[in-house]
Design an enzyme around this catalytic site. Structure first.
Site, short mmCIF file in Angstrom:
data_model
loop_
_atom_site.label_atom_id
_atom_site.label_comp_id
_atom_site.label_asym_id
_atom_site.label_seq_id
_atom_site.Cartn_x
_atom_site.Cartn_y
_atom_site.Cartn_z
N GLU A 129 0.76 -1.03 0.43
CA GLU A 129 -0.02 0.12 0.14
C GLU A 129 0.98 1.39 -0.27
O GLU A 129 2.37 1.21 -0.04
CB GLU A 129 -1.11 0.10 1.07
CG GLU A 129 -1.94 -1.64 1.03
CD GLU A 129 -3.11 -1.35 2.28
OE1 GLU A 129 -3.29 -0.23 3.20
OE2 GLU A 129 -3.81 -2.57 2.21
N HIS A 139 -8.88 10.09 2.99
CA HIS A 139 -8.19 8.33 1.43
C HIS A 139 -8.43 9.06 0.06
O HIS A 139 -9.80 9.52 -0.27
CB HIS A 139 -9.24 7.57 1.80
CG HIS A 139 -8.86 5.78 1.53
ND1 HIS A 139 -8.44 6.30 0.00
CD2 HIS A 139 -8.37 5.61 2.08
CE1 HIS A 139 -8.18 4.84 0.33
NE2 HIS A 139 -8.27 4.41 1.42
N ARG A 144 -0.48 8.76 1.89
CA ARG A 144 -2.08 9.21 1.13
C ARG A 144 -2.46 10.36 1.19
O ARG A 144 -3.02 11.27 0.05
CB ARG A 144 -3.09 8.36 1.81
CG ARG A 144 -4.66 7.57 2.19
CD ARG A 144 -4.63 7.34 3.34
NE ARG A 144 -4.78 5.49 2.98
CZ ARG A 144 -5.11 4.85 3.43
NH1 ARG A 144 -5.44 5.19 5.11
NH2 ARG A 144 -4.60 3.72 3.56
N HIS A 152 -10.76 10.14 5.95
CA HIS A 152 -11.26 8.80 6.66
C HIS A 152 -10.41 8.58 7.74
O HIS A 152 -11.13 6.92 8.55
CB HIS A 152 -9.89 8.24 5.42
CG HIS A 152 -10.15 6.73 5.61
ND1 HIS A 152 -10.99 5.95 5.53
CD2 HIS A 152 -8.69 6.00 5.70
CE1 HIS A 152 -10.51 4.51 5.48
NE2 HIS A 152 -9.41 4.56 5.65
N ARG A 190 -1.02 9.34 8.74
CA ARG A 190 -1.15 7.88 8.97
C ARG A 190 -1.04 6.91 7.88
O ARG A 190 -1.74 7.22 6.74
CB ARG A 190 -2.70 7.67 9.71
CG ARG A 190 -2.48 5.22 9.94
CD ARG A 190 -3.92 5.78 10.48
NE ARG A 190 -5.15 5.35 9.67
CZ ARG A 190 -5.11 4.25 8.30
NH1 ARG A 190 -4.40 3.47 8.38
NH2 ARG A 190 -6.04 5.13 8.22
C1 SIN Z 1 -7.78 0.82 2.43
O1 SIN Z 1 -8.33 -0.30 2.77
O2 SIN Z 1 -7.40 1.59 1.74
C2 SIN Z 1 -7.43 1.29 4.54
C3 SIN Z 1 -6.73 0.68 5.31
C4 SIN Z 1 -6.81 2.21 6.29
O3 SIN Z 1 -7.57 3.22 5.92
O4 SIN Z 1 -5.42 1.51 6.22
#
Ligand code: SIN
Length: 558
Positions: free
Chosen positions: A116, A231, A271, A330, A365
């Site tokens: 991610e 997000h 993010r 988010h 975060r």
């Molecule tokens: C996501 O699945 O993109 C969200 C996971 C997160 O908020 O860390």
């Protein structure tokens, strides 16, 4: 008034609250878990991507996870808290597996790991593709039934009860609408965030800032409230909350496209950066959405069955259609200021999970660090309570240097502030505002509120959406301050649950405004239009409440 009493009462039933309650029960503490709806109504239950943890390393190391977390946090993480998170995290994931959680495996039968944004390695363990939260919640609730926890569903916590020696319980409304006082030596807030204060959010209906507002009203120190993480890929459809399209999908190679069909950002940056680039592109195009392209991904439906269902239900065929997406609120990076055991500035009050601010997230975060934080902080809080401690660690965050912002800005030493993180010590704290005046009563009467919660919320969210989303300005913050003050004044005198939730969100917004106003720079999830760059002098944490503690006058009581 009805009465109940326990040694400890946990408020909230996501990963952090369930973990705390289970571990308290295992330590033979008489514990209740109170939640305002059903047990599984939590942000955890709809969390998607997974849990970031260095399991079966393969080149990855806890140090690298630490470095990625500090980097995403844009200089505001607490070094000690992050070190604890990344070193204890893998053990907590193993605990969860021992409790019965089933994570996805790769072809050789090892834990499958996704990548991610902001992570240098694929280290995100997941379940059901991107239905990780559901599995975490299922396994914890399942285990909860085997331990001695009194579960109080449909209880709405209104306010904390304080005495001379700290917190002594809380006041709640029970399912029949009666007031109930619940006495407890410990209250553990695990109430999640406040995403519902925004018009565009991925947070569930329960995320109304209740625990944060209770803590602010009680005078607990709360920090970093200007950092609301947006997000990048909420599905731009007409619902509240917006369905999330997990970052794991970009980890598998999905593209972000503008209206000309062009990629415009590295999709795997942290993010805050991706959301910021999207906002810029949307402004250039005067559009309210961009597109996520998953058409080229092999086996989207097989890998992400829950996401396939979500987009299908909204009328999209992911093999053919571009998915309209836009950034949405988010996660609240800030919250009740705590040490890494979840202990706050008020004896007897703990906070774990999203409502807490233990310093692991800093200004932004890192993806998939939140379920991890809930597991780690939930267990640590229970263990410290079991030791009979009621006060925060004397060497922890409340021992950080306390600065006066104006003095600091005229005579700053940015290197000393920034180096505290690298050295594993604590960021300096700056006291900015006292929010205890935001009591739970409306100020005027019902006139303006007469349209009911929905109309009122629409007005409130117009303010938050316009002035408090990703980009803030002095003018906008002043307007938001005035508008939220008018809304508070218009709430009725006696509040029912719905109205109390609205009052809580407004108080959370007012705390956000105060912090965003003072932070005259752009960093992580906070952008100030007049100050587009990060400014080393602001390598400090802005704190509400607990003025006497933070000014050192009663620091001996910690
Ligand atoms: C996501 O699945 O993109 C969200 C996971 C997160 O908020 O860390």
């Amino acid at each position: 008034m009805k009465y109940k009493s326990f040694n400890a009462v946990v408020v909230g039933s996501g990963v952090a609250g369930l973990t705390a309650a289970i571990n308290l029960a295992k330590a033979n503490i008489n514990v209740a878990l109170l939640t305002k709806d059903a047990l599984s109504d939590s942000a955890t239950n709809i969390a998607q991507g997974g849990i970031a943890a260095v399991m079966n390393p393969n080149g990855d190391r806890a140090e690298t996870h630490l470095a990625d977390t500090l980097s995403a946090g844009a200089g505001l993480c607490d070094g000690e808290a992050v070190r604890i998170l990344v070193t204890e995290g893998p053990k907590r994931v193993m605990d969860l597996i021992d409790l019965g959680a089933r994570f996805d495996l790769d072809q050789s039968g090892h834990l499958a790991k996704g990548r991610e944004g902001g992570h240098s390695f694929a280290r995100v363990v997941h379940a059901g593709g991107a239905a990780t939260g559901r599995e975490v919640e299922r396994s914890l609730i399942n285990f909860l039934e085997s331990v001695n926890v009194e579960v109080l569903e449909n209880y709405f916590a209104l306010d904390l009860l304080s005495g001379a020696s700290g917190i002594k319980g809380l006041r709640a409304v029970d399912p029949s609408g009666d007031f109930t006082e619940i006495g407890a030596d410990f209250v553990i807030l695990a109430t999640g965030g406040a995403g519902q204060m925004f018009p565009l959010t991925t947070a569930p209906l329960q995320s109304t800032g209740d625990g944060l507002a209770m803590a602010l009203r009680a005078g607990a120190a709360c920090a970093d409230l200007e950092f609301v993480q947006f997000h990048p890929t909420a599905l731009a459809v007409d619902s509240q909350p917006k369905p999330l399209i997990s970052e794991a999908v970009r980890g598998e190679g999905a593209f972000l496209l503008d209206h000309r069909g062009k990629r415009f950002v590295d999709e795997l940056l942290p993010r805050d950066i991706v959301s910021r680039k999207m906002a810029e592109r949307m402004a250039e195009e005067s559009s309210a959405e961009l597109f996520l392209d998953v058409r080229h991904l092999e086996g989207f439906a097989r890998k992400f069955p829950n996401l396939y269902e979500i987009v299908k239900n909204e009328g999209f065929d992911p093999a053919v259609d571009l998915l309209p997406v836009a950034p949405a609120a988010h996660y609240l990076c800030g919250g009740v200021l705590t040490d890494p055991d979840g202990f706050s500035s008020l004896p007897g009050l703990c906070a774990v999970g999203e409502v807490a601010c233990n310093g692991v997230h800093g200004a932004n975060r890192l993806a998939s660090n939140s379920l991890l934080d809930g597991l780690v902080s939930g267990k640590r809080a229970a263990e410290r309570i079991a030791l009979g401690k009621r006060k925060a660690s004397p060497s922890g965050v409340f021992n950080a240097p306390v600065l006066h912002l104006e003095d600091w800005l005229t005579n700053p030493d940015p290197t000393s502030a920034e180096s505290t993180v690298a050295g594993g010590t604590h960021m300096p704290l700056v006291y900015i505002a006292d929010m205890t005046a935001g009591d739970l009563r409306g100020r005027a009467g019902k006139e303006f509120y007469a349209g009911g919660k929905d109309d009122f919320l629409t007005t409130f969210r117009r303010t938050t959406g316009r002035y408090l989303s990703m980009s803030r300005s002095r003018e906008g913050l002043e307007a938001a301050d005035g508008e939220t003050e008018d809304l508070l004044a218009a709430l009725p005198g006696e509040l029912n649950r719905n109205e109390a939730e609205v009052a809580n969100m407004i108080l959370a917004a007012k705390a956000l405004i105060a912090a965003a106003f003072q932070r005259r720079e752009s960093r992580g999830a906070h952008i100030r239009e007049e100050f587009p760059l990060q400014d080393g002098r602001y390598g400090v944490r802005l704190v509400h409440g607990a003025k006497d503690i933070l000014s050192g006058t009663v620091s001996d009581s910690l």
